[in-house]
Design an enzyme around this catalytic site. Sequence first.
Site, PDB file in Angstrom:
ATOM      1  N   GLU A 233      46.511  43.344  46.881  1.00  0.00           N
ATOM      2  CA  GLU A 233      45.252  43.155  46.847  1.00  0.00           C
ATOM      3  C   GLU A 233      44.691  41.772  46.412  1.00  0.00           C
ATOM      4  OE1 GLU A 233      40.981  44.768  44.860  1.00  0.00           O
ATOM      5  OE2 GLU A 233      42.648  45.166  43.681  1.00  0.00           O
TER       6      GLU A 233
ATOM      7  N   ASP B 159      39.126  44.852  49.265  1.00  0.00           N
ATOM      8  CA  ASP B 159      37.830  45.162  48.434  1.00  0.00           C
ATOM      9  C   ASP B 159      36.988  44.158  48.866  1.00  0.00           C
ATOM     10  OD1 ASP B 159      36.096  44.446  46.180  1.00  0.00           O
ATOM     11  OD2 ASP B 159      37.522  45.678  44.864  1.00  0.00           O
TER      12      ASP B 159
ATOM     13  N   GLN C 256      38.142  49.264  49.040  1.00  0.00           N
ATOM     14  CA  GLN C 256      37.054  49.261  47.888  1.00  0.00           C
ATOM     15  C   GLN C 256      35.880  48.472  47.856  1.00  0.00           C
ATOM     16  OE1 GLN C 256      40.214  47.577  44.834  1.00  0.00           O
ATOM     17  NE2 GLN C 256      40.559  49.816  43.928  1.00  0.00           N
TER      18      GLN C 256
ATOM     19  N   GLU D 285      34.646  51.101  43.215  1.00  0.00           N
ATOM     20  CA  GLU D 285      35.020  50.281  42.044  1.00  0.00           C
ATOM     21  C   GLU D 285      34.074  49.193  41.694  1.00  0.00           C
ATOM     22  OE1 GLU D 285      39.259  48.318  41.001  1.00  0.00           O
ATOM     23  OE2 GLU D 285      38.140  47.194  42.167  1.00  0.00           O
TER      24      GLU D 285
END
Length: 250
Positions: free
Chosen positions: A137, A172, A198, A234
């Site tokens: 990530e 993300d 996310q 998140e």
Amino acid sequence: MPKFCANLTWLFTELPFLERFEAAKEAGFDAVEVLFPYDVNAQDIVSELAKHDLHMVLLNCPPPNYTGGPQGFAAIAGLQDRFRKDFKRALRYAQTLGAQHLHIMSGVAEGDEAKTVFMDNLRWAAAEAPDQSLTIEPINNDTMPGYFLNDFKLGREIVIAVDAPNLRLQFDAFHAAKITGDVQGTWDAMRDITAHVQVAQMPDRSEPDQGEIDYPAFFAQLDGEGYDGWVAGEYKPRAETADGVGWIKT
């Protein structure tokens, strides 16, 4: 709508950890992820997952070092042996929980040597656990100063270079906004190698509802493109977590 997942490290923190599973289910989530659950008995988590019919989507790897060492070190030269030992520990834990993905953290490093070490460790991990989905990530440097994997183009380069069928990207949207300023464009460039998503809103990393990122449009696009992975919240709730979960139903 996509399949939504609750990150129990960030959400429902007003409750003791093992009570967050029930709260997530009651809020409408069918799956959860936890960043570092390693100080909790795995069987206790398994029981909560079964009791509330929840799927464990993701864990972070390696387990954190509570004596002050780095939380991730897959790109740090000289720590290859430690990475392999701790990866095996995290893998056993993930397998016990039935975790779909295991996120491998690069740690704080820089330069060509770090890139080589990171790719070597990823190749080893992918071969060591061929049936386990692994992710990397990109994380922005405001959130984690000095983090090696701080760029989406670098993430793509590494995934393609490692060329392992069980290694993909973790996207993300909050980090994409911080790193590139263009969530949509970054997603378009990364969706073919992405296994997990996310979300959090800009600029305060709160609920993915009103704010700079048009999440209803993003979720609609995921549906339209046939994305079948999980979308994990998140984020830092503005108040009680349960008061801000309307975004999973809009």
